[in-house]
Scaffold this motif. Structure first.
Motif, mmCIF file in Angstrom:
data_model
loop_
_atom_site.group_PDB
_atom_site.id
_atom_site.type_symbol
_atom_site.label_atom_id
_atom_site.label_comp_id
_atom_site.label_asym_id
_atom_site.label_seq_id
_atom_site.Cartn_x
_atom_site.Cartn_y
_atom_site.Cartn_z
ATOM 1 N N UNK A 49 12.057 -9.513 -3.456
ATOM 2 C CA UNK A 49 10.975 -8.598 -3.071
ATOM 3 C C UNK A 49 10.319 -9.177 -1.824
ATOM 4 N N UNK A 50 10.983 -9.039 -0.685
ATOM 5 C CA UNK A 50 10.575 -9.719 0.542
ATOM 6 C C UNK A 50 10.127 -8.720 1.599
ATOM 7 N N UNK A 51 9.642 -9.253 2.721
ATOM 8 C CA UNK A 51 9.182 -8.414 3.803
ATOM 9 C C UNK A 51 10.307 -7.629 4.458
ATOM 10 N N UNK A 52 11.493 -8.251 4.608
ATOM 11 C CA UNK A 52 12.577 -7.511 5.249
ATOM 12 C C UNK A 52 13.118 -6.408 4.344
ATOM 13 N N UNK A 53 13.041 -6.610 3.019
ATOM 14 C CA UNK A 53 13.428 -5.531 2.120
ATOM 15 C C UNK A 53 12.374 -4.424 2.129
ATOM 16 N N UNK A 54 11.097 -4.792 2.305
ATOM 17 C CA UNK A 54 10.050 -3.777 2.527
ATOM 18 C C UNK A 54 10.415 -2.901 3.723
ATOM 19 N N UNK A 268 0.069 -1.422 2.765
ATOM 20 C CA UNK A 268 -1.147 -2.213 2.976
ATOM 21 C C UNK A 268 -1.352 -3.264 1.901
ATOM 22 N N UNK A 269 -0.414 -3.332 0.944
ATOM 23 C CA UNK A 269 -0.484 -4.351 -0.095
ATOM 24 C C UNK A 269 0.233 -5.616 0.372
ATOM 25 N N UNK A 270 0.393 -6.567 -0.537
ATOM 26 C CA UNK A 270 1.032 -7.825 -0.192
ATOM 27 C C UNK A 270 2.524 -7.626 0.044
ATOM 28 N N UNK A 271 3.173 -8.649 0.667
ATOM 29 C CA UNK A 271 4.612 -8.586 0.887
ATOM 30 C C UNK A 271 5.327 -8.368 -0.445
ATOM 31 N N UNK A 272 6.295 -7.479 -0.418
ATOM 32 C CA UNK A 272 7.031 -7.157 -1.642
ATOM 33 C C UNK A 272 6.479 -5.958 -2.375
ATOM 34 N N UNK A 273 5.304 -5.459 -1.959
ATOM 35 C CA UNK A 273 4.717 -4.309 -2.648
ATOM 36 C C UNK A 273 5.544 -3.047 -2.467
ATOM 37 N N UNK A 274 6.022 -2.812 -1.245
ATOM 38 C CA UNK A 274 6.864 -1.641 -0.997
ATOM 39 C C UNK A 274 8.171 -1.758 -1.779
#
Length: 534
Positions: A49-54, A268-274
């Motif tokens: 659940x990372x930023x690049x997967x977001x 707008x949530x933390x990394x991995x939220x999306x």
């Protein structure tokens, strides 16, 4: 033979044909369901659940999500006139397609060009919380996948021809090929390739799917089957009186806008939220959605025919029937998903780079979206019926539902997100969907005056009572069993939970004489009787 028996015979054959077609579609989508799970597992294992997967999920949501909406929109506009033309014995042609659709295609080509050249502007609009690396990566993958939009339009036109001839195997099986291509790339080429390779793969798979649909529909277009023309005049189609492009846009923009609102708040949530929100919505679209979309694919042409009957009372009874079928089929699947969300997410994604915190966050979103699916079933039946109704313009009624639904969703997200984060988004969506379903029912009551409200409410109440009994039994089982420590234990508990929920639900439906269960029982009795005679 009595008049009632004569009338019941074709209805029984229609129900059996509906059951066979739904079973076929569910079988194909079950295979697609397995491949989709494999895609999700591979993505979770490779990237967590990372930023690049977001970034990947947001780019896919704003391109593939739009493409899915376009397919539904074009199919909704095209399917009624195509069904009516083919029922009259006319071959499918571009002349059956409303002219406004081609204006829509032209506008979509312009949007595709804009999104390909200026993807950063779309990222600012749909992901206001993204910045720096997440923003740039999202813009790159969005530009790659933008051509999927015009491909979706052309593919939906071909799928409408196949569905009108009840050729579900080819129209549904195309998704299997596209999914298999993505699985192959993720399994064998990532790494060394990165997340951007997934965007290129989705574009290539979309083009392959279009070629398959074209090959399958070409024979119907060139050599249509002969159909005996009926002497009786055909009721006006939704294009002439009821629906049309504007109404279809209103309806489908509502569903796409609400989904994008969820992800805009999640950005707008933390990394991995999306990513957590995507996994939750993906699981629900694959499990409860398997039932919902399979029924929708098969019943939409039949619902159109029911609504367009000259007798208003018969049309209203047809709408009520499809509402009850959708709700009855959706309830046990959603109940099982809500109870087993932690087990499911942990067993499928809880390894590799996917942490325990990510599991709990994705499970909460899964449960919330599963609850929303319960109310989405009758809501979709109502909006489809209003759109196909030829007795008057549907724009005003659909505008009330769409605008009201967007405002309800915005209010629920604004209240739930600050308090509960990503979990509040999913459960806010469930509350908003329930309120929108009530709004849609109120609109339908005003439009279709022949609704038997007492009978419909009684049947809905019986279905919810069966679901409550099944939920109680499932919860008791989870409390009694120990927490599993391995994946095999999680899967075993999940299977036991699903079996118990289905058993209790359908047993209660038999005892309470739910009408939809009575139909299943009658079909089973007829088959047993035929086998004994044979």
């Amino acid at each position: 033979m009595t008049d009632r028996a004569i009338a019941a015979a074709p209805r029984g054959r229609s129900i059996r044909a509906l059951a066979r077609s739904t079973g076929l579609v569910m079988l194909i989508r079950a295979a697609d369901f397995g491949l989709s799970f494999l895609v999700s597992v591979l993505l979770a294992n490779r990237f967590g659940a990372s930023g690049q997967l977001d970034a990947f999920f947001l780019a896919r949501r704003t391109t593939v999500g739009f493409a899915d909406t376009i397919r539904k929109l074009v199919g909704q506009v095209v399917l009624p006139p195509v069904v009516a033309a083919m029922d009259r014995g006319e071959p499918p042609s571009i002349h059956s397609v409303p002219r406004k659709v081609w204006w829509f295609v032209g506008g979509l080509m312009l949007l595709t060009l804009t999104g390909t050249v200026l993807p950063s502007a779309l990222v600012y609009a749909f992901a206001p919380g993204f910045s720096d690396a997440r923003h740039d990566m999202t813009a790159t993958m969005m530009a790659i996948m933008m051509p999927l939009l015009p491909i979706a339009v052309l593919a939906s036109l071909l799928a409408a021809v196949l569905q009108a001839r009840r050729r579900y195997l080819l129209s549904e099986g195309t998704n299997l090929v596209q999914r298999a291509i993505l699985v192959g790339v993720l399994a064998f080429l990532v790494p060394p390739l990165g997340i951007v390779a997934g965007a290129w793969t989705m574009l290539g798979a979309g083009a392959v799917g279009f070629v398959i649909l074209l090959a399958g529909a070409w024979g119907i277009i060139r050599h249509p089957p002969r159909v005996e023309r009926e002497a009786a005049p055909v009721a006006p189609t939704a294009e002439t009186k009821g629906g049309g492009l504007l109404a279809a846009i209103l309806l489908n923009v509502y569903f796409q806008a609400t989904a994008l609102m969820d992800f805009a708040f999640a950005s707008m949530a933390e990394d991995g939220g999306v990513a957590a929100l995507e996994y939750g919505s993906r699981l629900v679209s694959l499990v409860p959605g398997l039932v919902m979309t399979s029924l929708y694919t098969v019943t939409t042409p039949e619902l159109i025919r029911a609504v367009q009957q000259p007798d208003p009372g018969a049309a209203a009874r047809g709408i009520m029937r499809f509402q009850r079928i959708a709700l009855f089929a959706q309830l046990p699947v959603s109940v099982g998903m809500m109870l087993g969300s932690v087990l499911m997410v942990s067993a499928i994604f809880g390894h590799g780079a996917f942490t325990r915190e990510a599991v709990l966050m994705a499970a909460a979103t899964t449960a919330g979206y599963a609850a929303a699916a319960v109310f989405l079933a009758p809501l979709s039946a109502i909006t489809s019926a209003i759109y196909a109704d030829p007795r008057g313009s549907c724009v005003r009624d659909l505008a009330i539902i769409a605008v009201g639904g967007v405002l309800l969703r915005l209010a629920a997200l604004a209240l739930g997100t600050p308090q509960w984060g990503v979990e509040g988004i999913a459960w806010g969506a469930a509350i908003a969907t329930a309120l929108t379903a009530l709004l849609a029912q109120w609109v339908a009551n005003r439009r279709f005056h022949h609704f038997d409200h007492a009978e419909q409410s009684r049947d809905f109440a019986l279905s919810f009572l069966c679901a409550a009994l099944a939920a109680g039994a499932g919860y008791a089982l989870l409390v009694a069993l120990p927490d599993p420590s391995r994946v095999i234990g999680e899967l075993a508990q999940l299977i036991a939970l699903g079996a118990l929920v289905l058993l209790v639900y359908f047993a209660a439906a038999l005892v309470l004489r739910v009408p939809e269960m009575a139909i299943v029982r009658d079909i089973a009795r007829q088959r047993i009787a035929r086998r004994r005679r044979g």
